[in-house]
Design an enzyme around this catalytic site. Sequence first.
Site, PDB file in Angstrom:
ATOM      1  CG  HIS A 243      56.958  21.421  16.230  1.00  0.00           C
ATOM      2  ND1 HIS A 243      57.453  20.152  15.995  1.00  0.00           N
ATOM      3  CD2 HIS A 243      57.914  22.279  15.819  1.00  0.00           C
ATOM      4  CE1 HIS A 243      58.668  20.261  15.473  1.00  0.00           C
ATOM      5  NE2 HIS A 243      58.969  21.534  15.348  1.00  0.00           N
TER       6      HIS A 243
ATOM      7  CB  SER B 284      60.718  21.442  12.657  1.00  0.00           C
ATOM      8  OG  SER B 284      61.301  21.263  13.885  1.00  0.00           O
TER       9      SER B 284
ATOM     10  CG  ASP C 231      56.761  16.938  16.145  1.00  0.00           C
ATOM     11  OD1 ASP C 231      56.543  17.872  16.921  1.00  0.00           O
ATOM     12  OD2 ASP C 231      57.417  17.067  15.097  1.00  0.00           O
TER      13      ASP C 231
END
Length: 745
Positions: free
Chosen positions: A217, A536, A142
């Site tokens: 994220h 996600s 990620d």
Amino acid sequence: MEKYAIITIIITLFFFNRYAVANEAVSITKLYIVYMGEHSYPDSNWVISSNHELLAPVAGSFGQAKEAITYHYHKSFRGFLAKLTTDKAQKLRETESVISVFESKTNQLHTTHSWDFLGVDNVPQNNANVGSKSDVIVGVIDTGVLPESESFNDNGLGPVPKRFKGVCVAGDQFTVNNCNRKIIGARIYSKGYEAVHGPLESFNATFFRSPRDSDGHGTHTASTVSGSVVNNVSLFGMASGTARGGMPNARLAIYKRVAAFDDAISDGVDIISISIGSSPEGFFDDPISIGSFHAFKKGILVSTSAGNSGFATTKCAPWLLTVAASSIDREFNSNVQLGNSKILKVRDNAKFQGSSLNPLKMDKFHRVIFARDASAAGVTAGEASLCFNGTLDHKLIKWKIVVCSGFGIDNPDVVVREGGGVGMILIPLFGLNEYSSQYVIPTTALGTNELQALQNYVTRSKNPTAKISPTKTILKATRAPKMAFFSSIGPNTITPDIIKPDITAPDVRILAAWSPVNIELTAGRSVDYNIISGTSMACPHASGIAAMIKSHHPSWSPSAIKSAIMTTANAMDNAKRAILEDSSDSPASPFNYGSGHVNPIAALDPGLVYDFGSNDLIEFLCSTRAYATQIQMLTGTKITCKSPPVPMYDLNYPSIGVANMNGSVTVVRTLDSPAGVKVKATVKPKQLKFKEAGENMKFGVTFVADKTSHGSLVFGSLTWSSGNKYKVRIPIGLNLASAIQVRGK
Ligand SMILES: *[C@@H]1O[C@H](CO)[C@@H](O)[C@H](O)[C@H]1NC(C)=O
Ligand SMILES: *[C@@H]1O[C@H](CO)[C@@H](O)[C@H](O)[C@H]1NC(C)=O
Ligand SMILES: *[C@@H]1O[C@H](CO)[C@@H](O)[C@H](O)[C@H]1NC(C)=O
Ligand SMILES: *[C@@H]1O[C@H](CO)[C@@H](O)[C@H](O)[C@H]1NC(C)=O
């Protein structure tokens, strides 16, 4: 002009495109991944020098080859990343030992009550022995990680598992001391990205040349998979509660960006979680599909997000666990109180209703004005209604609540504030709205009915006023799960007999750890925990469940883990009715949710599993019209495809799909009684009797279709049950070329 603006906005919204978009100016030199499958070289240096040798005749010289290659894949498989002209890439494609040459594209990020909603509650408030039996390592590919986050404290965790061979790479504001017994490894890969987009420095955005996360994220997904238990967290009081990952005592190995598969496999991770997208391509042309095939072969399950396009999912390979996105039963209410004491209820979970995460208090009532009535000189009412910069008359909006149309993603809140406005009411266009938006002034978004009520009030009142309330979090508020409008769907565009996505998991408005450096999505406010949405967020939930299963059943294969998750999933929601699509409130299908909504507790003990190994995948690939030579290089073993090949729908997958059914078809599946589980399964009209663990049994299902039918899509399911204890359910999807009715036989 208006239309153009709207179209642009839709594209941004659908793809959640959070990276600077690549400059697609005409340039013949691009970055390519040259892929050569498994290798049998004794060490990395051999691979690297043979990569140079392979490229030299094409590049012009050995030196030029060395210069062109920016990254070598040399551990689990062989390949390299190189800057090449299109002609040279084509020449390489024609080279015998090369399987595929494809452009390296920027991957899109598919952007906690959720674990309670999944029934994983009553968790002891420390990290030790939470729902686990043995150490599991999850590799998260990620945007990196924020190591200081409380979610990555390592209280109660034992020493780093000895089998882990990864490293902690130091760099910009990240030292080896930032790894601990929770974050046991961290690596960064920036060469590929920079070779396409230029140096990170040129982006005017905060970044770290290290595993440190400047985006948030990666921190969010990693803490959702296996964040430690942290009490009393919230986003300014919203979604407050205890934050935790699915498997708080699993270890994390962090890989910043997608070049990571090769390392993750050889580092010894057990599960890989990758909430990053790529374009739909063949299985031999997509880094995620290639990397995850090698992972599968080494016993590692790769869990991945289906995508946020709302269109066909790009994660089609049967060796991937493809996770769709759905809501939980929590609502965020951001109501508006009108001067006539009427309250416009804004329930952020309902069809055609707006949403906002508003922590700001408005202490008194303010005058309301529609932006179309406040246009600047020379601007039409229609243009002003969107609240773009420069379209509003500041004198008219000062101290007022301004009603703007749009999606709330062009910073209309900032425009209103710059003009002296004190609040904003957003009218989402087309009824679509972005979930979990945050704004710099008190803001809420209205649904169709509430908008009508507001309009009536404003037109009839001489002095229309309103007050926007801070967002309230309401639990157990609504039917859930519902499929998110952006969640990518089936059918599978590459191998249509495999139903995709496989599963759905919570992804809408999920609270998890965040990088306070990224204030772009939080209206300029720096936060440690943030609420965001996207497939996600669904993927790490599935990865966390996979980690739990692996911990309980360390010997289980990736497909057994996958089967356990899929066969125990629910196609019903919390109202015991069919799962709905959020956008239309009509029933969703396996093309939305695959086998259904994950059920972690049931998945720990599924009873029976549908297992398949890499040899089965080879037969499967033989049926896809892939060249035997390509398959051979992917797998590293000599292949002879059967003629005719085993049909694609006979892969022992935990769901049944037949993409082109004409008349009748018989599909074969084998059920395993996995080691450690004693089962006697009863089926109708037949029984399968498992005498001992490790045994497997075959059964056939024959579907016969009616002659009078035309092409149509039929969904059903098949459940093997043993008393009340086990229910092993698989969805069935048939696309009838010439039939309508299906009956089991
Ligand atoms: C970064 O900022 C500089 C100076 O403000 C500007 O010239 C440049 O175009 C910006 N680059 C990008 C990628 O936005
Ligand atoms: C939770 O945090 C809030 C704000 O940070 C604080 O006011 C409150 O006292 C905390 N509650 C508990 C139970 O620790
Ligand atoms: C609007 O335009 C003004 C003048 O060009 C600029 O200073 C301001 O930053 C802009 N505001 C937004 C929200 O883009
Ligand atoms: C279905 O099968 C029949 C007989 O085998 C054939 O004539 C027909 O063209 C097929 N239809 C489709 C849509 O493939």
